[in-house]
Design a protein around this motif. Structure first.
Motif, mmCIF file in Angstrom:
data_model
loop_
_atom_site.group_PDB
_atom_site.id
_atom_site.type_symbol
_atom_site.label_atom_id
_atom_site.label_comp_id
_atom_site.label_asym_id
_atom_site.label_seq_id
_atom_site.Cartn_x
_atom_site.Cartn_y
_atom_site.Cartn_z
ATOM 1 N N TRP A 1 0.695 -1.359 0.261
ATOM 2 C CA TRP A 1 -0.133 0.038 -0.089
ATOM 3 C C TRP A 1 0.981 1.367 -0.028
ATOM 4 O O TRP A 1 0.691 1.973 -0.523
ATOM 5 N N ILE B 1 -7.297 -2.547 -7.366
ATOM 6 C CA ILE B 1 -7.020 -2.777 -5.746
ATOM 7 C C ILE B 1 -8.316 -4.493 -5.841
ATOM 8 O O ILE B 1 -9.864 -4.020 -5.761
ATOM 9 N N TYR C 1 -7.161 2.420 -7.883
ATOM 10 C CA TYR C 1 -6.674 3.158 -6.647
ATOM 11 C C TYR C 1 -6.302 4.415 -7.245
ATOM 12 O O TYR C 1 -6.180 4.448 -8.635
#
Length: 282
Positions: free
Chosen positions: A232, A241, A250
């Motif tokens: 992340w 994601i 994302y």
């Protein structure tokens, strides 16, 4: 001294000799007339001038049609009628030959002709049930197509308005994936949908990536392995994601763009998944 009888004729003798020859010419003329009446398939030309007679029978070529010409009369008798009879006989012979060579259709002596006498009924278009059903089906199909087009236009309009209301975050301003995804904010969630008329989660991601030239598998479980995992902390705008049963894009700064669940629309929202997997594609 022997005596002899002179053969010289008096001055009027020539006239008598000529008169004696006339029956001979008349006989020739009569014979020619009789022969001409029996001719078929030949041309005959008879000419008489002064005291002389010219009689000529000309046989035409195999392919030439019979022809008869009369220039004058012979011995005071016209041959036109006799020659006309010869022409008619020749034509009759040709006609008989043509008929005999023509195909013949034979019909049985006991053959009968049956004529349908049933009444003919005519049904108007308004009373024709099949025709009316066909018209109704066509109208229904046209209305459905128009409704789908209107829905697509409305969805596109909603998406455009939603995209205008949401600014792309500065962290994602260089991401082509995020820029494309923001155009479809507000498009309704549709199970199995993969077009701007309606998306499900994986249909949305595959469509967006397809717009930038990247092909993704159709389902979220397949997209799970579309690229290597990244932590992340290293995730970049445009990464996928993934979480069990769901996938999104994302957008940076803890935000994502997704087609969530039935009854909702494509949205720009914070990451709500617990412990999601980030994937780098392309």
């Amino acid at each position: 001294m022997d005596s002899y009888t002179s053969s010289a004729a008096p001055q009027g003798g020539r006239g008598r000799h000529r008169a004696a020859r006339r029956p001979v010419l008349a006989g020739v003329a009569q014979a020619a007339s009789g022969q001409l009446a029996a001719l078929t398939g030949r041309g005959a030309v008879v000419a008489a001038a002064g005291g002389g007679v010219l009689l000529s029978l000309v046989a035409p070529s195999a392919q030439a049609a019979p022809a008869t010409e009369i220039s004058t009369s012979l011995a005071g008798k016209s041959l036109q009628g006799e020659l006309n009879a010869a022409d008619l006989n020749a034509l009759a012979t040709q006609a008989k030959q043509s008929v005999s060579a023509s195909p013949v259709v034979t019909v049985a002596a006991d053959a009968t002709l049956t004529v349908e006498k049933a009444a003919v009924s005519v049904t108007s278009a308004a009373e024709n049930e099949d025709y009316q059903a066909e018209l109704a089906a066509e109208t229904e199909a046209e209305e459905a197509a128009a409704a789908a087009e209107a829905a697509a236009e409305a969805a596109a309009g909603i998406a455009a308005e939603a995209a205008a209301a949401v600014e792309i975050p500065a962290s994602a301003s260089g991401s082509a994936v995020v820029s494309v995804a923001m155009r479809y904010l507000g498009v309704p969630y549709v199970w199995g949908g993969s077009t701007p008329a309606g998306f499900d989660c994986s249909g949305f991601t595959s469509y967006v990536y397809g717009q930038v030239g990247i092909s993704l598998p159709r389902t979220s479980s397949e997209q799970r392995y579309a690229g290597p995992e990244v932590p992340w902390s290293e995730a970049q705008p445009g990464d996928l994601i993934w979480s069990p049963g769901h996938i999104a894009i994302y957008a940076g700064d803890g935000m994502q763009i997704e087609a969530p669940v039935p009854g909702k629309s494509v949205r720009y929202t914070s990451i709500w998944q617990s412990n999601p997997t980030f994937l780098r594609v392309g």
